[in-house]
Design a protein around this motif. Structure first.
Motif: not given
Length: 185
Positions: A25-35, A152-169
């Motif tokens: 979760t920590t690694l994916l969150s850092v990469f998600g933030w960078y992305h 709006e595009s950035l919010r959608d991107s952030l939601r998708a990143t959070i969903a991917q992190v939670l799904g992988l968790d």
């Protein structure tokens, strides 16, 4: 003895699952933030480029209609630019002996202040350029745009990143649980 081994195994399973999930979760969150920040910069750069190109195109194409006092043609050129989703307002103010004032608003941005000046809505940002014909200034072109679509595009991107992190968790928790319980065989 068997209950102690089961307890240790269960406790070890929980600790390993916790550390694997925490690290992942920590690694994916850092990469998600960078992305997310990389996308934000890219989207903003693209929007700036599009607005600058639109402003240049408008200032070049409006020179002759403004010089000829051809208001309908100037308005139709401005309305064509309103098809760009980020652009919400085009205002032309004549300078010198060109007393031409044109303001074209996209539907939904019709609120104009009482003096008939530019819309006062907060999210509108403005860029301006001088309209020239043979190096003679004819007027000032102001282009109003909004970055609501960018946000709006950035919010959608952030939601998708959070969903991917939670799904992988969730997947990792199930995988670690199955491996440690030896039920996968």
């Amino acid at each position: 003895m068997a209950s102690v081994i089961a307890y240790v195994r269960s406790r070890l399973s929980l600790q390993i699952a916790f550390y694997v999930v925490f690290l992942t979760t920590t690694l994916l969150s850092v990469f998600g933030w960078y992305h997310h920040h990389t996308w934000a910069k890219e989207f903003k750069r693209d929007l700036d480029g599009q607005i600058n190109a639109t402003l240049l195109l408008l200032s070049e194409n409006l020179a002759v209609p403004i010089f000829n006092y051809d208001t309908p043609t100037a308005e139709s050129i401005c309305r064509a630019v309103l098809n760009i989703k980020e652009v919400c307002c085009v205002r032309i103010e004549g300078t010198g002996d060109t007393a031409l004032n044109i303001m074209v608003l996209k539907k939904g941005f019709e609120a104009v202040n009482p003096a008939g000046q530019m819309p006062m809505a907060e999210p509108i940002q403005w860029r301006e350029s001088v309209i020239q014909l043979d190096n003679k200034p004819l007027g000032i072109l102001r282009l109003g745009y909004t970055n609501a679509y960018l946000k709006e595009s950035l919010r959608d991107s952030l939601r998708a990143t959070i969903a991917q992190v939670l799904g992988l968790d969730l997947f990792l928790i199930a995988l670690v649980y199955l491996i440690l319980q030896r039920r996968f065989i």
